[in-house]
Motif scaffolding. Structure first.
Motif, PDB file in Angstrom:
ATOM      1  N   ARG A 165     -12.596   0.487  39.611  1.00 52.59           N
ATOM      2  CA  ARG A 165     -11.845   1.098  38.451  1.00 52.59           C
ATOM      3  C   ARG A 165     -10.243   1.158  38.808  1.00 52.59           C
ATOM      4  N   GLU A 166     -10.111   1.590  40.121  1.00 49.26           N
ATOM      5  CA  GLU A 166      -8.609   1.917  40.321  1.00 49.26           C
ATOM      6  C   GLU A 166      -7.896   0.454  40.194  1.00 49.26           C
ATOM      7  N   ALA A 167      -8.725  -0.519  40.578  1.00 50.77           N
ATOM      8  CA  ALA A 167      -7.974  -2.154  40.682  1.00 50.77           C
ATOM      9  C   ALA A 167      -7.803  -2.580  39.004  1.00 50.77           C
ATOM     10  N   GLU A 168      -8.727  -2.019  38.009  1.00 57.24           N
ATOM     11  CA  GLU A 168      -8.592  -2.414  36.730  1.00 57.24           C
ATOM     12  C   GLU A 168      -7.359  -1.522  36.130  1.00 57.24           C
ATOM     13  N   GLN A 169      -7.275  -0.159  36.658  1.00 59.70           N
ATOM     14  CA  GLN A 169      -6.127   0.441  36.176  1.00 59.70           C
ATOM     15  C   GLN A 169      -4.821  -0.006  36.690  1.00 59.70           C
ATOM     16  N   ARG A 170      -4.929  -0.303  37.894  1.00 58.67           N
ATOM     17  CA  ARG A 170      -3.701  -1.028  38.303  1.00 58.67           C
ATOM     18  C   ARG A 170      -3.285  -2.210  37.857  1.00 58.67           C
ATOM     19  N   ALA A 171      -4.104  -3.211  37.387  1.00 66.33           N
ATOM     20  CA  ALA A 171      -3.872  -4.146  37.083  1.00 66.33           C
ATOM     21  C   ALA A 171      -3.615  -3.961  35.279  1.00 66.33           C
ATOM     22  N   ALA A 172      -4.079  -3.082  34.505  1.00 70.63           N
ATOM     23  CA  ALA A 172      -3.663  -2.873  33.269  1.00 70.63           C
ATOM     24  C   ALA A 172      -2.092  -2.162  33.416  1.00 70.63           C
ATOM     25  N   THR A 173      -1.836  -1.419  34.399  1.00 74.69           N
ATOM     26  CA  THR A 173      -0.395  -0.883  34.291  1.00 74.69           C
ATOM     27  C   THR A 173       0.572  -2.044  34.620  1.00 74.69           C
ATOM     28  N   GLU A 174       0.297  -2.750  35.583  1.00 67.89           N
ATOM     29  CA  GLU A 174       1.057  -3.810  35.857  1.00 67.89           C
ATOM     30  C   GLU A 174       1.342  -4.815  34.555  1.00 67.89           C
ATOM     31  N   GLU A 175       0.121  -4.896  33.808  1.00 73.77           N
ATOM     32  CA  GLU A 175       0.477  -5.891  32.730  1.00 73.77           C
ATOM     33  C   GLU A 175       0.957  -5.158  31.745  1.00 73.77           C
ATOM     34  N   ARG A 176       1.094  -3.685  31.431  1.00 73.90           N
ATOM     35  CA  ARG A 176       1.928  -2.921  30.611  1.00 73.90           C
ATOM     36  C   ARG A 176       3.305  -3.061  30.923  1.00 73.90           C
ATOM     37  N   LEU A 177       3.837  -2.955  32.136  1.00 72.78           N
ATOM     38  CA  LEU A 177       4.863  -2.934  32.669  1.00 72.78           C
ATOM     39  C   LEU A 177       5.602  -4.541  32.420  1.00 72.78           C
ATOM     40  N   ARG A 178       4.714  -5.471  32.729  1.00 76.12           N
ATOM     41  CA  ARG A 178       5.257  -6.964  32.358  1.00 76.12           C
ATOM     42  C   ARG A 178       5.639  -6.949  31.052  1.00 76.12           C
ATOM     43  N   ILE A 179       4.545  -6.586  30.110  1.00 74.98           N
ATOM     44  CA  ILE A 179       4.810  -6.572  28.611  1.00 74.98           C
ATOM     45  C   ILE A 179       6.202  -5.809  28.216  1.00 74.98           C
ATOM     46  N   ALA A 180       6.221  -4.589  28.860  1.00 79.18           N
ATOM     47  CA  ALA A 180       7.411  -3.719  28.511  1.00 79.18           C
ATOM     48  C   ALA A 180       8.838  -4.375  28.821  1.00 79.18           C
ATOM     49  N   ARG A 181       8.717  -5.110  30.045  1.00 77.20           N
ATOM     50  CA  ARG A 181       9.984  -5.774  30.677  1.00 77.20           C
ATOM     51  C   ARG A 181      10.330  -6.859  29.661  1.00 77.20           C
ATOM     52  N   GLU A 182       9.299  -7.861  29.120  1.00 75.76           N
ATOM     53  CA  GLU A 182       9.423  -8.763  28.384  1.00 75.76           C
ATOM     54  C   GLU A 182      10.045  -8.324  26.955  1.00 75.76           C
ATOM     55  N   LEU A 183       9.695  -7.278  26.333  1.00 78.16           N
ATOM     56  CA  LEU A 183       9.883  -6.691  24.927  1.00 78.16           C
ATOM     57  C   LEU A 183      11.339  -6.068  25.206  1.00 78.16           C
ATOM     58  N   HIS A 184      11.717  -5.348  26.413  1.00 81.21           N
ATOM     59  CA  HIS A 184      12.911  -4.872  26.646  1.00 81.21           C
ATOM     60  C   HIS A 184      14.014  -5.869  26.470  1.00 81.21           C
ATOM     61  N   ASP A 185      13.823  -6.923  27.469  1.00 77.68           N
ATOM     62  CA  ASP A 185      14.613  -8.166  27.491  1.00 77.68           C
ATOM     63  C   ASP A 185      14.880  -8.714  26.240  1.00 77.68           C
ATOM     64  N   VAL A 186      13.862  -9.213  25.697  1.00 69.21           N
ATOM     65  CA  VAL A 186      14.069  -9.825  24.051  1.00 69.21           C
ATOM     66  C   VAL A 186      14.531  -8.980  23.230  1.00 69.21           C
ATOM     67  N   VAL A 187      14.063  -7.839  22.689  1.00 72.56           N
ATOM     68  CA  VAL A 187      14.421  -7.188  21.851  1.00 72.56           C
ATOM     69  C   VAL A 187      16.034  -6.559  22.004  1.00 72.56           C
ATOM     70  N   GLY A 188      15.967  -5.827  23.469  1.00 73.12           N
ATOM     71  CA  GLY A 188      17.265  -5.351  23.611  1.00 73.12           C
ATOM     72  C   GLY A 188      18.293  -6.381  23.758  1.00 73.12           C
ATOM     73  N   HIS A 189      18.404  -7.501  23.987  1.00 71.96           N
ATOM     74  CA  HIS A 189      19.271  -8.630  24.217  1.00 71.96           C
ATOM     75  C   HIS A 189      19.918  -8.708  22.590  1.00 71.96           C
ATOM     76  N   HIS A 190      19.008  -8.951  21.716  1.00 70.65           N
ATOM     77  CA  HIS A 190      19.413  -9.523  20.562  1.00 70.65           C
ATOM     78  C   HIS A 190      19.772  -8.369  19.733  1.00 70.65           C
ATOM     79  N   ILE A 191      19.045  -7.159  19.784  1.00 71.53           N
ATOM     80  CA  ILE A 191      19.631  -6.062  18.927  1.00 71.53           C
ATOM     81  C   ILE A 191      20.997  -5.644  19.360  1.00 71.53           C
ATOM     82  N   SER A 192      21.204  -5.506  20.867  1.00 72.18           N
ATOM     83  CA  SER A 192      22.425  -5.520  21.308  1.00 72.18           C
ATOM     84  C   SER A 192      23.684  -6.290  20.575  1.00 72.18           C
ATOM     85  N   LEU A 193      23.288  -7.429  20.493  1.00 70.84           N
ATOM     86  CA  LEU A 193      24.289  -8.653  20.181  1.00 70.84           C
ATOM     87  C   LEU A 193      24.589  -8.445  18.564  1.00 70.84           C
TER      88      LEU A 193
END
Length: 382
Positions: A165-193
């Motif tokens: 269960r801990e491994a699944e939660q850790r993997a889910a957390t890492e995946e959420r962080l990865r998606i959050a970074r991608e969304l931040h970089d994609v949306v943040g960059h273009h919206i800022s421009l």
């Protein structure tokens, strides 16, 4: 061939699993106790009927073992003791208590399991000392071993489930962080421009309502292109959240080969961008190429939003086993601001075993420098 995962999916679950457990234990216990019905009579039929009621009740209680493991184990222990004290037929009813004890330990009741095992052992020893010659010292010693092994196996099972269960939660957390970074970089960059370009267009229209429309045309066209690019990259990023039966995104993962697009967008935002490349260029691993692209993208976004800079220099240095990107501006202060994404860039570099530094440049401005290593075409693990 059925794999372990496929077998687990085929096993019964929920109430069906509870009923299966109770029936599976009742079958061998009932078969082992049949001689009380078919063999020579050693007790009245009324006593035999009570014994079978205790057998049925103890096995049926396993249906609730997962929901109330301690209470069920205590009831089974009491029923087992009553059976052996009242019946002259020594059946395998102890097996039911062994199963209930295992469930107690496997569900994490670390204190209750040894206590129940100790009560069972002490009760059996008291019966032996009281004149029950069916259980001798050797049998008592073997029973102690069985009880200890049952508790140990239950604890091991609980530990493995907790780790999974801990491994699944850790993997889910890492995946959420990865998606959050991608969304931040994609949306943040273009919206800022888009924000910078729309502000420039408004200023031109307000200063010159008649002739400003022509000069604002370039900024509006840049806004259109930035929004189109933002939607395209957003669809590609959200593709990881699609269901299995949906079409996967076909857009290529961005890399340093698209550095020109970032430079063009930054120039439309009013920045003078110079790009330098050194070292022997070649194909990079996808993860490294994407991380380098995102770091340059986020750095240019921060410069446009926070640095009040006029010139930005992007230096990409290729070396054996690593690539280094350095972004330096001539702004009046640091490019870090609320939600600047420097921590996200640092996480990207660390995930590949690299490092990222960000701080004031010598004299004036701000510098972001990231070193991204890789080995034999494979990113170096952190």
């Amino acid at each position: 061939m059925v794999t372990g995962a496929g077998l687990r999916r085929r096993l019964p679950r929920g109430r069906v699993a509870d009923a299966t457990l109770a029936c599976a234990v009742f079958l061998p216990v009932a078969l082992g106790s049949l001689w009380s019905l078919l063999g020579p009579r050693h007790e009245p039929w009324a006593v035999t009927a009570v014994g079978w009621a205790l057998i049925t009740g103890a096995c049926g209680a396993l249906y609730w073992a997962r929901r109330a493991p301690v209470a069920v184990a205590a009831f089974v222990l009491a029923a087992t003791a009553a059976y052996y004290l009242s019946s002259d037929y020594d059946g395998p009813l102890l097996l039911v208590f062994i199963v209930a004890l295992y469930v107690v330990a496997a569900t994490g009741h670390q204190r209750a399991a040894p206590l129940l095992a100790a009560v069972a052992l002490v009760g059996t020893a008291a019966g032996t000392l009281g004149g029950n010659h069916d259980v001798n010292g050797v049998a008592l010693f073997m029973l102690a071993g069985w009880l200890v092994a049952t508790v140990a196996l239950g604890r091991l099972r609980h530990g493995r489930l907790a780790f999974a269960r801990e491994a699944e939660q850790r993997a889910a957390t890492e995946e959420r962080l990865r998606i959050a970074r991608e969304l931040h970089d994609v949306v943040g960059h273009h919206i800022s421009l888009i924000n910078v370009q729309s502000a420039a267009a408004l200023r031109r229209l307000r200063k010159d309502p008649e002739g400003g429309a022509e000069r604002a045309d370039a900024a509006l066209d840049a806004i259109k292109q930035s929004s189109k690019e933002a939607l395209r990259e957003l669809r590609a990023t959200l593709g990881v959240l699609r269901q299995a039966d949906e079409a996967a995104p076909t857009a290529p993962v961005p890399g340093l080969d698209r550095l020109g697009d970032l430079v063009d967008a930054a120039r439309l935002a009013g920045l003078q961008v110079r790009v330098r490349t050194s070292g022997e260029t070649g194909p990079l691993p996808t993860e490294v190429d994407l991380a380098a692209y995102r770091i340059v993208q986020e750095s240019l976004t921060n410069v446009a939003r926070h640095a009040h800079a006029g010139t930005v220099t992007v230096h990409v240095a290729h070396a054996p086993g690593q690539v280094t990107v350095e972004i330096t501006d001539d702004g009046r202060g640091p490019t870090a601001g609320p939600g600047s994404g420097i921590s996200g860039m640092r996480e990207r570099a660390r995930a590949l075993g690299g490092e990222l530094t960000a701080g004031p440049a010598p004299g004036r401005g701000f510098t972001v420098r990231a070193r991204l290593p890789y080995r034999n075409g494979v990113p170096t693990p952190s």
